[in-house]
Design a protein around this motif. Structure first.
Motif, short mmCIF file in Angstrom:
data_model
loop_
_atom_site.label_atom_id
_atom_site.label_comp_id
_atom_site.label_asym_id
_atom_site.label_seq_id
_atom_site.Cartn_x
_atom_site.Cartn_y
_atom_site.Cartn_z
N GLU A 141 -1.54 8.88 -4.45
CA GLU A 141 -2.76 9.33 -5.14
C GLU A 141 -2.38 10.08 -6.40
N ILE B 209 0.83 -1.21 0.00
CA ILE B 209 0.00 0.00 0.00
C ILE B 209 0.87 1.26 0.00
N SER C 260 -6.73 7.00 -9.99
CA SER C 260 -6.84 6.80 -8.55
C SER C 260 -5.47 6.80 -7.88
N TYR C 261 -4.58 5.94 -8.37
CA TYR C 261 -3.25 5.82 -7.76
C TYR C 261 -2.18 5.63 -8.83
N LYS D 60 -11.51 5.23 -2.93
CA LYS D 60 -10.23 4.79 -3.47
C LYS D 60 -9.35 4.07 -2.46
N SER D 61 -9.26 4.59 -1.25
CA SER D 61 -8.37 3.95 -0.27
C SER D 61 -8.86 2.56 0.11
N ASN D 62 -10.17 2.38 0.26
CA ASN D 62 -10.70 1.05 0.55
C ASN D 62 -10.53 0.11 -0.64
#
Length: 167
Positions: free
Chosen positions: A12, A7, A17-18, A42-44
């Motif tokens: 970002e 992770i 998204s990333y 996005k984080s989830n």
């Protein structure tokens, strides 16, 4: 073998998204873009799918030869030879590209395979989270296509599709 991304390796992105960098096909710092869509958490999503991302990258890393064979079947060596032949001719079978590389035609399948490297990868979860689509931009060294990349798609079922030239 590739190193699994964690992770903390992702940042970002302004447009997707990333973003991250990965190492595949013995190349380092390949641009990796992940898109979960605008409406997602996005984080989830990243937490949920980091293993899937690594699985896709592992598949790409292990299937370079299959991807090369697919491109050969789509006449991409012929396309490369057509592009190479527009460069400065040195002799009957040799051409010099804009950065001074000498390329001989016909191009052998083995040379085509060895010349391939990844410029960027987009893994898109927006349409189907369980089977994300992947888009790869493949470049060559020597440069057969005058700074253009071949676009290759891998669908969620690992089917390879040709997407044309970009650049």
């Amino acid at each position: 073998m590739i190193t699994s991304l964690k992770i903390k390796d992702f940042s970002e992105s302004d447009y997707f998204s990333y973003e991250a960098f990965c190492n595949l096909w013995e190349e380092e710092n390949i641009s990796l873009i992940i898109d979960f869509g605008e409406d997602s958490d996005k984080s989830n999503m990243l937490l949920k799918y980091v293993d899937k991302i690594n699985e896709i990258l592992k598949w790409i890393d292990e299937h370079k030869k299959d991807i090369s064979n697919f491109l050969v079947s789509k006449q991409c060596i012929t396309l490369a030879e057509e592009w190479v032949a527009t460069n400065k001719q040195i002799d009957d079978n040799s051409y010099q590209n804009a950065i001074g590389e000498i390329i001989n035609i016909p191009i052998k399948e083995e040379d085509f395979y060895k010349a391939m490297y990844l410029d960027s990868i987009l893994i898109d979860f927006e349409e189907d989270e369980s089977k994300p689509d992947t888009t790869m931009h493949i470049l060559f060294e020597p440069d057969y296509f005058k700074h253009h990349s071949l676009i290759v798609y891998i669908d969620g079922d690992k089917n390879i599709e040709y997407g044309d030239l970009a650049g």
